[in-house]
Write an enzyme that holds these catalytic residues in place. Structure first.
Site, mmCIF file in Angstrom:
data_model
loop_
_atom_site.group_PDB
_atom_site.id
_atom_site.type_symbol
_atom_site.label_atom_id
_atom_site.label_comp_id
_atom_site.label_asym_id
_atom_site.label_seq_id
_atom_site.Cartn_x
_atom_site.Cartn_y
_atom_site.Cartn_z
ATOM 1 C CG ASP A 106 24.556 -19.897 28.837
ATOM 2 O OD1 ASP A 106 25.541 -19.687 28.114
ATOM 3 O OD2 ASP A 106 23.464 -19.329 28.666
ATOM 4 C CG ASP A 107 29.730 -22.019 26.238
ATOM 5 O OD1 ASP A 107 29.990 -23.225 26.090
ATOM 6 O OD2 ASP A 107 30.197 -21.120 25.513
ATOM 7 C CE LYS A 182 21.306 -17.626 24.570
ATOM 8 N NZ LYS A 182 21.693 -16.664 25.591
ATOM 9 C CG ASP A 184 25.537 -17.799 21.663
ATOM 10 O OD1 ASP A 184 25.333 -16.834 20.903
ATOM 11 O OD2 ASP A 184 25.995 -17.658 22.822
ATOM 12 C CB SER A 216 21.952 -16.039 19.784
ATOM 13 O OG SER A 216 21.813 -16.420 21.125
ATOM 14 N NE ARG A 241 20.207 -11.667 24.639
ATOM 15 C CZ ARG A 241 21.492 -11.792 24.967
ATOM 16 N NH1 ARG A 241 21.954 -12.935 25.431
ATOM 17 N NH2 ARG A 241 22.303 -10.768 24.858
ATOM 18 C CG ASP A 245 26.022 -11.674 26.227
ATOM 19 O OD1 ASP A 245 27.030 -12.350 26.325
ATOM 20 O OD2 ASP A 245 25.041 -12.035 25.549
#
Length: 439
Positions: A106-107, A182, A184, A216, A241, A245
């Site tokens: 992830d980030d 992914k 965002d 997202s 998404r 969250d």
């Protein structure tokens, strides 16, 4: 992640409205601007043939967040070591063989861009680079996912993928042999997202590598039509998404469940093979759920045909939580090839809810869920009351206990005992037609 932009990320065109009693940082933004998904006039379908059943794997964010303090916390910081150790556990502890094949960064992995503008990983925390990590993951029979953001910065402030970088970054991910992206939406404008998400889908296609695409986008447009065009999203993303969250608490699980059920008439029809609603990660194995709540999240996410991305420490997970996550019948239901998302079919005054998911071969998954907080509840019902009225005899298997319930006719009355915040889950399947049963 689908986090509220940090200071500086809130634009003049947006107003954030917090739902009553909602103290977390949601991604549901009420726009002053006109809906923007409809501005896309030409879309190239993703056409990657991936995720024909909901994906399963492990994702770093909920458990490990943006821990970059490797000198103080070397075992738990976002680093090459962490992902390699989690990949080892997926391969060696039975997860991979059950279908948990994705290991997703992830980030907070990005170190910057090189002189040619190519993304590079943080050199201290990922000393061998992402391509090396991908090779390691692939050597274990797993797939590697990575994270970026369609804005000037990621949600945690690392370099983002602006519109002029979409093709370049897609090619970088393909060169590294990444299997999932992914993307965002922090620090992005609605017009950027309307152009950028379809552009990334086309860019991933053009690389020639099959890369699953997690978007997202809808969460940043409020999650619902008319601002969100789900017909369009089906052609662009493998999963998306829709909402907030998840946080490590039962209240967070319930708030997400409530939103998805309130709008199930909109959301349920758009999910299917290759394109899934994503209510966010599984909390099982962390700190915020009781045993009953953990069983409930697993059952409810399964009946919703949601992606099952664990976000826990697989090096220390308890046996009882492994049993929940590795339940073979649960996974069989989750991976049913019809790919139909389930629905809530009853909401009782007794605070019992019933969920149903149609499965192959006329089978069904039934989840009896208690929102009560007092004591186990004896819930009396029949298949007829659940609108299961075909002329058949059924059996059911309790997904968690293995108990077989035999000779269930349409009008057979039965009772299930549901613990507070818990579930009873059945795999219900027809035995024979009643017309031939008595012959």
């Amino acid at each position: 992640m689908c986090r509220q932009p940090q200071q500086g990320g809130v634009r003049a065109w947006a107003v954030y409205v917090s739902p009553p009693g909602h103290t977390r940082s949601p991604c549901i933004w009420h726009r002053l601007a006109v809906p923007v998904l409809a501005l896309v006039t030409q879309v190239l379908a993703l056409e990657n043939g991936l995720m024909q059943t909901p994906p399963m794997g492990w994702l770093a964010w909920e458990r490990f967040r943006c821990n970059i303090h490797c000198e103080e916390d070397p075992k738990n910081c976002i680093s090459e070591r962490l992902f390699m150790e989690m990949a080892d556990r997926l391969a060696e502890d039975g997860w991979r063989d059950l279908g948990y094949t994705y290991i997703n960064i992830d980030d907070c992995w990005i170190g910057g861009r090189d002189d040619e503008g190519n993304l590079v990983a943080d050199p201290k925390r990922f000393p061998n680079g992402i391509a090396h990590l991908a090779d390691y993951v692939h050597s274990l029979g797993l797939k590697l996912g990575i994270y970026e953001d369609l804005g000037n910065f990621t949600c945690m402030g690392y370099p983002g993928t602006t519109l002029d970088r979409v093709v370049q970054d897609a090619n970088t991910f393909a060169k590294w042999k990444v299997d999932m992206l992914k993307l965002d939406g922090c620090y992005s404008e609605p017009q950027d997202r309307a152009e950028g998400y379809p552009k990334m889908a086309a860019a991933l296609n053009a690389t020639g590598r099959s890369i699953a695409f997690s978007c997202s986008w809808p969460a940043y447009e409020g999650g619902l039509p008319p601002a969100v065009n789900y017909t369009l999203l089906v052609d662009i993303c493998n999963l998306w998404r829709n909402y907030d969250d998840i946080q490590d608490s039962w209240d967070s699980v319930l708030s997400i469940l409530d939103w998805f059920m309130e709008y199930q008439d909109i959301l349920q029809p758009v999910a299917g093979p290759g394109h899934w609603n994503d209510p966010d990660m599984l909390l099982i194995g962390n700190f915020g759920l009781s045993f009953e709540e953990a069983q409930s999240q697993m059952a409810l996410w399964t009946v919703m045909a949601a992606p099952l991305f664990m976000s826990t420490d697989l090096r220390t997970i308890s046996a009882k939580n492994m049993d929940i996550l590795q339940n073979p019948l649960m996974i069989k239901i989750h991976q049913d090839p019809l790919g139909i998302q389930g629905r809530r079919i009853l909401k009782e005054k007794s605070m019992i809810e019933v969920y149903m998911r149609p499965l192959s071969n006329e089978a069904r998954a039934l989840v009896f869920f208690s929102r009560r907080v007092d004591m186990p509840y004896r819930y009396h019902t029949s298949l007829a009351r659940l609108n299961i009225t075909s002329a058949s005899v059924y059996e059911a298997q309790n997904v968690y206990t293995g108990e077989i319930i035999r000779d269930l006719h349409v009008n057979t009355n039965f009772t299930v005992v549901i613990n507070p915040s818990g579930v009873v889950m059945w795999y219900l399947y027809p035995i024979q037609n009643l017309d031939t049963f008595w012959q």
